[in-house]
Design a protein around this motif. Structure first.
Motif, mmCIF file in Angstrom:
data_model
loop_
_atom_site.group_PDB
_atom_site.id
_atom_site.type_symbol
_atom_site.label_atom_id
_atom_site.label_comp_id
_atom_site.label_asym_id
_atom_site.label_seq_id
_atom_site.Cartn_x
_atom_site.Cartn_y
_atom_site.Cartn_z
ATOM 1 N N LYS A 1 0.835 -1.189 0.000
ATOM 2 C CA LYS A 1 0.000 0.000 0.000
ATOM 3 C C LYS A 1 0.874 1.244 0.000
ATOM 4 O O LYS A 1 2.086 1.190 0.215
ATOM 5 N N ALA A 2 0.217 2.394 -0.233
ATOM 6 C CA ALA A 2 0.952 3.655 -0.398
ATOM 7 C C ALA A 2 1.886 3.975 0.769
ATOM 8 O O ALA A 2 3.035 4.384 0.532
ATOM 9 N N PRO A 3 1.478 3.831 2.043
ATOM 10 C CA PRO A 3 2.418 4.147 3.138
ATOM 11 C C PRO A 3 3.684 3.295 3.102
ATOM 12 O O PRO A 3 4.789 3.810 3.324
ATOM 13 N N MET A 4 3.531 1.995 2.815
ATOM 14 C CA MET A 4 4.703 1.129 2.749
ATOM 15 C C MET A 4 5.566 1.447 1.540
ATOM 16 O O MET A 4 6.798 1.378 1.608
ATOM 17 N N ILE A 5 4.937 1.811 0.413
ATOM 18 C CA ILE A 5 5.702 2.194 -0.775
ATOM 19 C C ILE A 5 6.546 3.423 -0.460
ATOM 20 O O ILE A 5 7.734 3.476 -0.785
ATOM 21 N N ALA A 6 5.926 4.418 0.189
ATOM 22 C CA ALA A 6 6.667 5.636 0.549
ATOM 23 C C ALA A 6 7.826 5.304 1.479
ATOM 24 O O ALA A 6 8.949 5.793 1.291
ATOM 25 N N GLU A 7 7.580 4.465 2.474
ATOM 26 C CA GLU A 7 8.629 4.086 3.416
ATOM 27 C C GLU A 7 9.771 3.365 2.710
ATOM 28 O O GLU A 7 10.954 3.606 2.998
ATOM 29 N N THR A 8 9.426 2.480 1.771
ATOM 30 C CA THR A 8 10.448 1.737 1.041
ATOM 31 C C THR A 8 11.278 2.663 0.156
ATOM 32 O O THR A 8 12.505 2.557 0.103
ATOM 33 N N THR B 1 5.846 10.818 0.813
ATOM 34 C CA THR B 1 4.744 10.547 1.730
ATOM 35 C C THR B 1 3.747 9.625 1.030
ATOM 36 O O THR B 1 3.793 9.453 -0.199
ATOM 37 N N ALA B 2 2.837 9.049 1.806
ATOM 38 C CA ALA B 2 1.822 8.179 1.223
ATOM 39 C C ALA B 2 0.960 8.934 0.224
ATOM 40 O O ALA B 2 0.590 8.396 -0.830
ATOM 41 N N ASP B 3 0.618 10.176 0.524
ATOM 42 C CA ASP B 3 -0.197 10.969 -0.392
ATOM 43 C C ASP B 3 0.522 11.199 -1.717
ATOM 44 O O ASP B 3 -0.095 11.152 -2.792
ATOM 45 N N MET B 4 1.827 11.454 -1.641
ATOM 46 C CA MET B 4 2.604 11.641 -2.869
ATOM 47 C C MET B 4 2.604 10.368 -3.710
ATOM 48 O O MET B 4 2.474 10.418 -4.935
ATOM 49 N N VAL B 5 2.724 9.224 -3.053
ATOM 50 C CA VAL B 5 2.702 7.946 -3.775
ATOM 51 C C VAL B 5 1.340 7.730 -4.425
ATOM 52 O O VAL B 5 1.249 7.318 -5.589
ATOM 53 N N ARG B 6 0.255 8.028 -3.701
ATOM 54 C CA ARG B 6 -1.088 7.876 -4.269
ATOM 55 C C ARG B 6 -1.265 8.756 -5.495
ATOM 56 O O ARG B 6 -1.865 8.341 -6.502
ATOM 57 N N GLN B 7 -0.749 9.978 -5.432
ATOM 58 C CA GLN B 7 -0.852 10.889 -6.569
ATOM 59 C C GLN B 7 -0.094 10.350 -7.776
ATOM 60 O O GLN B 7 -0.576 10.426 -8.913
ATOM 61 N N LEU B 8 1.091 9.784 -7.528
ATOM 62 C CA LEU B 8 1.868 9.225 -8.625
ATOM 63 C C LEU B 8 1.188 8.000 -9.221
ATOM 64 O O LEU B 8 1.155 7.825 -10.445
ATOM 65 N N LEU B 9 0.645 7.150 -8.376
ATOM 66 C CA LEU B 9 -0.087 5.981 -8.865
ATOM 67 C C LEU B 9 -1.273 6.407 -9.711
ATOM 68 O O LEU B 9 -1.538 5.844 -10.777
ATOM 69 N N HIS B 10 -1.997 7.392 -9.236
ATOM 70 C CA HIS B 10 -3.158 7.883 -9.979
ATOM 71 C C HIS B 10 -2.722 8.498 -11.305
ATOM 72 O O HIS B 10 -3.366 8.287 -12.345
ATOM 73 N N ARG B 11 -1.620 9.248 -11.290
ATOM 74 C CA ARG B 11 -1.147 9.930 -12.496
ATOM 75 C C ARG B 11 -0.770 8.950 -13.592
ATOM 76 O O ARG B 11 -0.975 9.213 -14.786
ATOM 77 N N ILE B 12 -0.206 7.800 -13.214
ATOM 78 C CA ILE B 12 0.208 6.828 -14.224
ATOM 79 C C ILE B 12 -0.856 5.752 -14.446
ATOM 80 O O ILE B 12 -0.593 4.741 -15.082
ATOM 81 N N GLY B 13 -2.059 6.005 -13.916
ATOM 82 C CA GLY B 13 -3.193 5.151 -14.229
ATOM 83 C C GLY B 13 -3.237 3.826 -13.522
ATOM 84 O O GLY B 13 -3.759 2.844 -14.062
ATOM 85 N N ILE B 14 -2.723 3.746 -12.301
ATOM 86 C CA ILE B 14 -2.720 2.497 -11.546
ATOM 87 C C ILE B 14 -3.772 2.553 -10.452
ATOM 88 O O ILE B 14 -3.840 3.520 -9.693
ATOM 89 N N SER B 15 -4.569 1.506 -10.377
ATOM 90 C CA SER B 15 -5.543 1.402 -9.305
ATOM 91 C C SER B 15 -4.827 1.279 -7.971
ATOM 92 O O SER B 15 -3.839 0.546 -7.848
ATOM 93 N N ILE B 16 -5.339 1.973 -6.948
ATOM 94 C CA ILE B 16 -4.686 1.958 -5.640
ATOM 95 C C ILE B 16 -5.070 0.725 -4.835
ATOM 96 O O ILE B 16 -4.390 0.360 -3.891
#
Length: 199
Positions: free
Chosen positions: A77-84, A100-115
């Protein structure tokens, strides 16, 4: 210098000794090379990182997106991705030093990946062939940085292919026992990596 030398004195001494500075920015990226010319002909070289406005300006942005995709596809999930990402030394654009987790979610959304996470898909998806490993699996087997494998893929040192998985794509690398032996030698610097021959 003496321990009681003030900061202002140190700066004044440095200005007297420093004859010139050449600053070179790599394209429009965050990478900056600084060349200092000192009295007496000595030169020192330094690599710096400047803040940039957009992710696409970063010299490693493609590898960063690949890493985020890989972590997400592995079920993180986004928090673990950010931590990694932070633990591995990746840095975001602008002046922030960590993800941050929010930054990761934004990047996932930008490249069209379901969270929504998709745990366990790696062993199930049909495109995977015998002897193929994901980048994460090869990293675990060889104990090398992700950036090394991305470099091997770009230089065609390994046989890799990108397959569609859910809403994005993923690299798969063909590795049998002979290939493991070759990559272990590369890992320990015993040979110089060369591109694989065309079949």
């Amino acid at each position: 210098m003496a321990v009681d030398t003030t900061s202002a004195d140190r700066q004044a001494i440095a200005r007297l000794m420093l004859e010139g500075i050449i600053v070179t920015v790599k394209g429009n990226s965050e990478a900056v090379a600084v060349e200092c010319h000192w009295a007496g002909g000595v030169q020192t070289h330094h690599a710096l990182r400047r803040p940039v406005a957009h992710l696409t300006q970063m010299s490693n942005h493609s590898a960063l997106l690949e890493r985020i995709q890989d972590l997400h596809a592995s079920g993180h999930k986004a928090p673990m991705i950010a931590e990694t990402l932070n633990a591995e030394g990746w840095m975001p654009p602008k002046q922030r030093a960590t993800f941050t987790a929010d930054m990761v979610r934004q990047l996932l959304h930008r490249i069209g990946i379901s969270i929504a996470p998709h745990r366990g898909w790696v062993t199930r998806f049909k495109q995977r062939e015998p002897g193929e490993l994901t980048i994460s699996e090869l990293v675990a087997r060889l104990g090398i940085p992700y950036s090394t494998i991305y470099t091997w893929i770009q230089r065609r040192v390994v046989t890799a292919r990108k397959v569609p998985v859910l809403s994005h794509s993923l690299w798969l690398i063909r590795v049998d026992e002979a290939e493991f032996s070759r990559l272990r030698q590369l890992r320990h610097g015993m040979t110089v990596p060369q591109p694989l021959c065309e079949s």
